[in-house]
Design an enzyme around this catalytic site. Sequence first.
Site, PDB file in Angstrom:
ATOM      1  N   HIS A  30      37.011 -28.400 -38.036  1.00 57.03           N
ATOM      2  CA  HIS A  30      36.939 -26.844 -37.733  1.00 57.03           C
ATOM      3  C   HIS A  30      37.590 -26.633 -36.342  1.00 57.03           C
ATOM      4  O   HIS A  30      37.961 -25.589 -36.253  1.00 57.03           O
ATOM      5  CB  HIS A  30      35.736 -26.189 -37.873  1.00 57.03           C
ATOM      6  CG  HIS A  30      34.541 -26.275 -36.840  1.00 57.03           C
ATOM      7  ND1 HIS A  30      33.676 -27.545 -36.527  1.00 57.03           N
ATOM      8  CD2 HIS A  30      34.257 -25.779 -35.639  1.00 57.03           C
ATOM      9  CE1 HIS A  30      33.090 -27.444 -35.751  1.00 57.03           C
ATOM     10  NE2 HIS A  30      33.421 -26.374 -34.940  1.00 57.03           N
ATOM     11  N   TYR A  31      37.579 -27.522 -35.397  1.00 54.00           N
ATOM     12  CA  TYR A  31      38.097 -27.277 -34.132  1.00 54.00           C
ATOM     13  C   TYR A  31      39.761 -27.013 -34.157  1.00 54.00           C
ATOM     14  O   TYR A  31      40.156 -26.423 -33.349  1.00 54.00           O
ATOM     15  CB  TYR A  31      37.700 -28.005 -33.088  1.00 54.00           C
ATOM     16  CG  TYR A  31      36.897 -27.695 -32.073  1.00 54.00           C
ATOM     17  CD1 TYR A  31      35.426 -27.393 -32.542  1.00 54.00           C
ATOM     18  CD2 TYR A  31      37.243 -27.519 -30.791  1.00 54.00           C
ATOM     19  CE1 TYR A  31      34.589 -26.931 -31.384  1.00 54.00           C
ATOM     20  CE2 TYR A  31      36.274 -27.032 -29.915  1.00 54.00           C
ATOM     21  CZ  TYR A  31      35.004 -26.730 -30.223  1.00 54.00           C
ATOM     22  OH  TYR A  31      34.159 -26.376 -29.240  1.00 54.00           O
ATOM     23  N   LYS A  44      40.499 -23.436 -34.557  1.00 53.28           N
ATOM     24  CA  LYS A  44      40.431 -22.582 -33.283  1.00 53.28           C
ATOM     25  C   LYS A  44      41.596 -21.947 -32.799  1.00 53.28           C
ATOM     26  O   LYS A  44      42.706 -22.584 -32.749  1.00 53.28           O
ATOM     27  CB  LYS A  44      39.605 -23.367 -32.287  1.00 53.28           C
ATOM     28  CG  LYS A  44      38.203 -23.680 -32.545  1.00 53.28           C
ATOM     29  CD  LYS A  44      37.147 -22.697 -32.188  1.00 53.28           C
ATOM     30  CE  LYS A  44      35.694 -23.269 -32.436  1.00 53.28           C
ATOM     31  NZ  LYS A  44      34.773 -22.143 -32.475  1.00 53.28           N
ATOM     32  N   HIS A  57      36.756 -33.861 -32.684  1.00 54.62           N
ATOM     33  CA  HIS A  57      36.974 -32.624 -32.063  1.00 54.62           C
ATOM     34  C   HIS A  57      38.074 -32.832 -30.906  1.00 54.62           C
ATOM     35  O   HIS A  57      39.175 -32.456 -31.035  1.00 54.62           O
ATOM     36  CB  HIS A  57      35.822 -31.699 -31.554  1.00 54.62           C
ATOM     37  CG  HIS A  57      35.061 -31.415 -32.881  1.00 54.62           C
ATOM     38  ND1 HIS A  57      35.461 -30.938 -34.028  1.00 54.62           N
ATOM     39  CD2 HIS A  57      33.600 -30.955 -32.782  1.00 54.62           C
ATOM     40  CE1 HIS A  57      34.700 -30.569 -34.685  1.00 54.62           C
ATOM     41  NE2 HIS A  57      33.375 -30.561 -34.078  1.00 54.62           N
ATOM     42  N   LEU A  66      46.505 -19.915 -15.265  1.00 59.98           N
ATOM     43  CA  LEU A  66      47.155 -20.878 -14.225  1.00 59.98           C
ATOM     44  C   LEU A  66      46.706 -20.623 -12.878  1.00 59.98           C
ATOM     45  O   LEU A  66      46.814 -19.469 -12.445  1.00 59.98           O
ATOM     46  CB  LEU A  66      48.462 -20.832 -14.397  1.00 59.98           C
ATOM     47  CG  LEU A  66      49.583 -21.490 -13.563  1.00 59.98           C
ATOM     48  CD1 LEU A  66      49.491 -23.021 -13.926  1.00 59.98           C
ATOM     49  CD2 LEU A  66      51.020 -21.270 -13.692  1.00 59.98           C
ATOM     50  N   ARG A  69      24.124 -30.360 -14.978  1.00 58.79           N
ATOM     51  CA  ARG A  69      25.424 -30.610 -15.180  1.00 58.79           C
ATOM     52  C   ARG A  69      25.748 -32.072 -15.794  1.00 58.79           C
ATOM     53  O   ARG A  69      27.012 -32.409 -16.055  1.00 58.79           O
ATOM     54  CB  ARG A  69      26.253 -30.519 -13.929  1.00 58.79           C
ATOM     55  CG  ARG A  69      26.448 -29.170 -13.381  1.00 58.79           C
ATOM     56  CD  ARG A  69      27.254 -29.048 -12.187  1.00 58.79           C
ATOM     57  NE  ARG A  69      27.222 -27.679 -11.428  1.00 58.79           N
ATOM     58  CZ  ARG A  69      28.167 -26.897 -11.858  1.00 58.79           C
ATOM     59  NH1 ARG A  69      29.159 -27.258 -12.733  1.00 58.79           N
ATOM     60  NH2 ARG A  69      28.136 -25.785 -11.352  1.00 58.79           N
TER      61      ARG A  69
END
Length: 598
Positions: free
Chosen positions: A285-286, A289, A347, A491, A575
């Site tokens: 499914h990615y 996207k 993915h 950017l 993290r």
Amino acid sequence: MAALPSSNRCFSSSSAYSNFSSIGGSLQRLRNIPYSSVSPKKLGSKSVSLPGNCDNFPNVILMQDGALAAAMSAIENEAPIRKLKEGLFSVTPPEEQKKPIDLNVDGNKSTVSITVVGASGDLAKKKIFPALFALYYEDCLPEHFTVFGYARSKMTDAELRNMVSKTLTCRIDKRENCGEKIEQFLKRCFYHSGQYDSQENFVELDKKLSEHEAGRSSNRLFYLSIPPNIFVDAARCASISASGASGWTRIIVEKPFGRDSESSAALTKSLKQYLNEDQIFRIDHYLGKELVENLSVLRFSNLIFEPLWSRQYIRNVQLIFSEDFGTEGRGGYFDHYGIIRDIMQNHLLQIVALFAMETPVSLDAEDIRNEKVKVLRSMRTLRVDDVVIGQYKSHTKGSVSYPGYTDDKTVPKDSLTPTFAAAALFIDNARWDGVPFLMKAGKALHNRRAEIRVQFRHVPGNLYNRNFGTDLDMATNEFVIRVQPDEAIYLKINNKVPGLGMRLDRSHLNLLYKSRYMKEIPDAYERLLLDAIEGERRLFIRSDELDAAWSIFTPVLKELEEKKIIPEYYPYGSRGPVGAHYLAARYNVKWGDLGLDD
């Protein structure tokens, strides 16, 4: 800014070529040059045209602007061609374009029967049925279609409709007639209970499908929303006992496609006993996207990017996937696969292949997939030294306690399955030699995100290095494609802060989708289901592509499991493991998602 012509189809962007075939024929007579129009898509063995629409996304006209302008100028006085020109450069209002797809083959109306195998499961309820309704709401499905749910649970048609209705919503910007549309869609939904390995039950399903097809040419799509250990049984029964008699039969297979090269090859071999390769749609499914599909458009339709897309200008590429929640009851399934198999091998690796591939010959599915396979075959096999794995542990923040991975009752207490992984991959070809492709994926981290980050090389002899400081990472440009949430492309550039002094600052050239495009972005499953109905395979995974992907990861997966390598533990909501930063530092890279401006 004037809008480009809008597509009048619901299907893939490659279909835009067919809109200009008649114009091309006229230009051929004028310019005396060879011309061949793109063949229409095929359903079964017959060529058909699938008109329809749902979105007004711009088409990119792949013509030489000067040649087109000159040709148009030369024939300005010819009325028929002038009308074509006016049509080409005008935009039809959306309400005028709205026509349901008509599968009309030689005057014989066709129908599409969509069977969701595993209809009582979470994926079907949360994703597949809502995606089908969204397509219906946007008038993207054929005039004649039927949706069947199939599962072992005992359920009536009314009970299925009640279950499905709880998950259906209308587009945010189109609330009118929502209830009426839901009611109309549910009338097309039916249910049949049966075992996944029972040919007799699938024969009964076939009879019900035939009743609703009412003598029309039957095209059948089966979505296998079931555990992988029963893929083959369900595919066998569907192929032998419930195939379309006069049209096509296609089967969508959900990941995981095996656990390693051997099991994946065995699955493919078993499926091909009953299906041809072009009947098997392996869904990731990615790939559906919006920002992932836009990746090739950005690169191949913007002159500023293509010359920079190589080792000469790009220092590293990062693919980052993070979730801010744990397994939450899915631990039993997840523990059998782990984060590498669940996210990285499919993915993220698919995104790498799309990002790094050479320009395909055309937008045809096979041309694109051929280039992706070349990238995957050029990649080095991963070694344990190039991988860091982690597993989240319990953590208390304030008065809230978060459970560790092994606190999940469905997970063994001594599990070493990684919930986090970081890896450094390399593509050994002329374009990407020496450029590290760093990917990391994890659960129970500090935020939810999926993004591609391209860090460019430093400016040689940078005049402003002394003014800017010695942090070289801050001084380089970075191109970011945020896949989710808050889809965006931006950017990072260096810019002078207004004032009399010379002070430099980091600024963003930002395309935030929700600000630029007011309409809601379709769910990935909508696009992929629509492509499967059309027979467009561009966003689905071919068997040799799957083999090449597994060959990269299988050796390291086996070594991790055979040596029982202990993952580095990290607190829930952090993290991730510190080892991921050491891995990046080995290649003189800093993870881009650690910046203060992110």
